[in-house]
Design a protein around this motif. Structure first.
Motif, short mmCIF file in Angstrom:
data_model
loop_
_atom_site.label_atom_id
_atom_site.label_comp_id
_atom_site.label_asym_id
_atom_site.label_seq_id
_atom_site.Cartn_x
_atom_site.Cartn_y
_atom_site.Cartn_z
N GLU A 54 0.84 -1.21 0.00
CA GLU A 54 0.00 0.00 0.00
C GLU A 54 0.87 1.25 0.00
OE1 GLU A 54 -3.36 1.89 2.96
OE2 GLU A 54 -3.29 -0.29 2.77
N VAL A 55 1.95 1.22 0.79
CA VAL A 55 2.89 2.35 0.82
C VAL A 55 3.58 2.49 -0.53
CG1 VAL A 55 5.04 3.22 1.83
CG2 VAL A 55 3.30 2.20 3.30
N LEU A 56 3.97 1.36 -1.12
CA LEU A 56 4.73 1.39 -2.37
C LEU A 56 3.89 1.77 -3.58
CD1 LEU A 56 6.91 -1.82 -1.84
CD2 LEU A 56 7.71 0.55 -1.80
N GLU A 57 2.59 1.57 -3.49
CA GLU A 57 1.71 1.90 -4.63
C GLU A 57 1.80 3.37 -5.02
OE1 GLU A 57 -2.14 0.48 -3.53
OE2 GLU A 57 -1.67 -1.62 -4.04
N THR A 58 2.14 4.23 -4.06
CA THR A 58 2.27 5.66 -4.36
C THR A 58 3.47 5.93 -5.26
OG1 THR A 58 3.61 6.06 -2.37
CG2 THR A 58 1.21 6.27 -2.15
N CYS A 59 4.39 4.95 -5.36
CA CYS A 59 5.57 5.11 -6.23
C CYS A 59 5.21 4.85 -7.69
CB CYS A 59 6.68 4.16 -5.81
SG CYS A 59 7.31 4.43 -4.14
N GLU A 60 4.06 4.19 -7.92
CA GLU A 60 3.61 3.85 -9.26
C GLU A 60 4.66 3.07 -10.05
OE1 GLU A 60 2.37 7.58 -10.98
OE2 GLU A 60 0.46 7.54 -9.90
N ILE A 61 5.23 2.06 -9.37
CA ILE A 61 6.22 1.17 -9.98
C ILE A 61 5.69 -0.25 -9.88
CG2 ILE A 61 8.59 0.29 -9.84
CD1 ILE A 61 9.35 2.94 -8.46
N PRO A 62 5.74 -1.02 -10.97
CA PRO A 62 5.26 -2.42 -10.92
C PRO A 62 6.00 -3.20 -9.85
CG PRO A 62 5.73 -1.76 -13.17
CD PRO A 62 6.25 -0.67 -12.31
N MET A 63 5.30 -4.17 -9.23
CA MET A 63 5.96 -4.99 -8.22
C MET A 63 5.48 -6.43 -8.29
SD MET A 63 4.16 -3.46 -4.75
CE MET A 63 3.44 -1.88 -5.20
N GLU A 64 6.36 -7.32 -7.87
CA GLU A 64 6.05 -8.75 -7.82
C GLU A 64 6.39 -9.23 -6.40
OE1 GLU A 64 7.49 -12.84 -10.08
OE2 GLU A 64 7.44 -10.96 -11.20
N THR A 65 5.60 -10.17 -5.89
CA THR A 65 5.78 -10.64 -4.52
C THR A 65 6.04 -12.13 -4.49
OG1 THR A 65 4.21 -8.95 -3.78
CG2 THR A 65 4.73 -10.70 -2.23
N MET A 66 6.99 -12.53 -3.64
CA MET A 66 7.26 -13.95 -3.40
C MET A 66 7.23 -14.17 -1.89
SD MET A 66 10.50 -16.31 -4.52
CE MET A 66 10.59 -18.04 -4.02
N THR A 67 6.29 -15.01 -1.42
CA THR A 67 6.14 -15.22 0.02
C THR A 67 6.28 -16.70 0.39
OG1 THR A 67 3.73 -15.37 -0.24
CG2 THR A 67 4.65 -13.21 0.30
N ASP A 68 7.14 -17.40 -0.33
CA ASP A 68 7.31 -18.84 -0.10
C ASP A 68 8.51 -19.18 0.77
OD1 ASP A 68 5.12 -19.33 -1.71
OD2 ASP A 68 6.33 -19.45 -3.53
N ILE A 69 9.02 -18.19 1.51
CA ILE A 69 10.23 -18.42 2.29
C ILE A 69 9.93 -19.27 3.53
CG2 ILE A 69 12.19 -17.34 3.44
CD1 ILE A 69 11.84 -16.86 0.34
N ALA A 70 10.64 -20.39 3.65
CA ALA A 70 10.43 -21.31 4.77
C ALA A 70 11.15 -20.81 6.01
CB ALA A 70 10.93 -22.69 4.39
N GLY A 71 10.78 -21.40 7.17
CA GLY A 71 11.38 -21.00 8.44
C GLY A 71 12.88 -21.22 8.49
#
Length: 395
Positions: A54-71
């Motif tokens: 939400e904070v980064l959306e104000t930068c108007e830059i495309p983004m990709e997310t990876m949340t598969d990091i194991a413990g």
């Protein structure tokens, strides 16, 4: 022969409540074409990834997310992450989470587009420079990964954990916002918090410690003792969360420049073989390791006892080590952490193999002001296996 000591930290360390909102300034200053966010499922579920986006959306830059990091991330996971990062064509990496996510993020940013990854993983090649900009935001208070030049991963083939070490792993900016730690569960708060203390006390007695690093480790220990119990048992206290965020950050800076020792060396095989969380392994091993190595640093133990406010032993120095060990054992109980390796499901028959593996972590053992041999390491594991009830004292 002249001897010099370097002191290395990230380009920017920004600390304070609400600091998350300033990440857009760091992003815009680099003018990237695409952002790549690395995190884990727990942090995502807590809503922190969405808050960041939400904070980064104000930068108007495309983004990709990876949340598969194991413990307990492995080298194969890092390789997979780098492959995804390369395919995304992102040129700015943001890590948000605990030490695992931050280690994967900074390693991926440093190794993007590089070949012969296995040589970097094995230590045959050192990472000379980071490929793309990197900003790290910790959501736990313990690992200090946002300010360290090392990253720890499991080797699935060898069944051990190894570290990559390079100044290229230091991020462009470490943004430490205590508000991001408010959702951290009590067990994680306890384990990561004691991990921070491990960094502080091991770097304080390290053979590479300097007057400068000790400023950080001393303050870290004091803040830990003041805030850990409240942070674990009253997690909504922003005062306690702020204190622990400082303890983690300062301990991490000291770790990065003075190094840690035998506790970490012995924790790595537990993580590699049994996948025991790093902070839990450190917390459990610490009193049993210091029972042995503390004999060579009596004056330091007197000072540590003062830092954590368990007594003034200046006129009875020989009693300081016993008091520190008792404090560390009591911590496990007070914070509801395991008190024996047996409790964690470790097989007694595996202890010799664990000792052999730990004895090979020479980079860390050489930082310890006590030359531990394999049989002494085995004795410490045996003591920790029983929780101090009937095991060898390793001496």
């Amino acid at each position: 022969m002249m001897q010099f000591n370097d002191f290395q930290i990230p380009g920017v360390i920004r600390f304070g409540e609400g600091a998350l909102a300033t990440i857009k300034d760091e992003v815009l200053s680099k003018n990237p074409s695409k952002l790549f966010i690395i995190s884990d499922k727990g942090v995502e579920k807590a809503g922190l990834v969405d808050e960041l986006k939400e904070v980064l959306e104000t930068c108007e830059i495309p983004m990709e997310t990876m949340t598969d990091i194991a413990g307990e991330p492995t080298f194969s996971l890092v390789e997979e992450t780098i492959k995804t990062l390369n395919q995304s064509k992102a040129d700015f990496v943001i890590g948000i989470g605990g030490g695992s996510a931050l280690d994967v993020a900074k390693a991926s940013a440093a190794l993007q587009d590089k070949h012969d990854l296995e040589n970097y993983f094995s230590g045959k090649k050192t990472i000379e420079n980071r490929t793309v900009p990197c900003v790290l935001l910790p959501t736990t208070s313990g690992t200090g990964a946002e300010v360290t030049k090392n990253a720890i991963f499991g080797d699935e083939v060898e069944g051990v954990k190894r570290g990559i070490v390079s100044p290229a792993l230091l991020p462009d900016a470490a943004i430490v916002d205590p508000e991001l730690t408010l959702s951290c569960p009590s067990r994680v708060t306890a384990a990561s918090g004691v991990d921070a203390f491990t960094h502080a006390i091991e770097s304080y007695i390290s053979t590479n410690a300097t007057e400068q690093t000790r400023i950080y480790s001393e303050k870290s220990m004091k803040l830990f003792a003041e805030h850990i119990t409240n942070a674990v048992h009253n997690g909504s206290s922003i005062e306690a969360r702020t204190g622990m965020s400082w303890a983690s950050l300062l301990g991490g800076v000291s770790l990065a420049n003075a190094g840690v020792g035998a506790v970490h060396a012995m924790a790595y095989p537990l993580g590699g073989t049994y996948h025991i969380e790093h902070g839990v392994a450190n917390a459990l091993l610490m009193p049993f390791v210091f029972k042995v190595i503390g004999k060579t640093c009596t004056d330091d133990m007197v000072r540590v006892a003062s830092f954590v406010e368990i007594g003034d032993f200046t006129s009875s120095k020989h009693q300081a080590l016993e008091a520190v060990v008792h404090y560390l054992l009591q911590l496990l109980k007070d914070l509801n952490l395991p008190t024996s390796l047996k409790e964690l499901g470790v097989e007694k028959a595996d202890l010799p193999k664990l000792a052999e593996q730990a004895s090979q972590v020479k980079r860390l053992l050489s930082n310890t002001p006590y030359r531990l041999h394999e049989d002494q390491i085995l004795g410490i594991y045996e003591d920790a296996y029983e929780g101090g009830k009937g095991g060898s004292n390793g001496s």
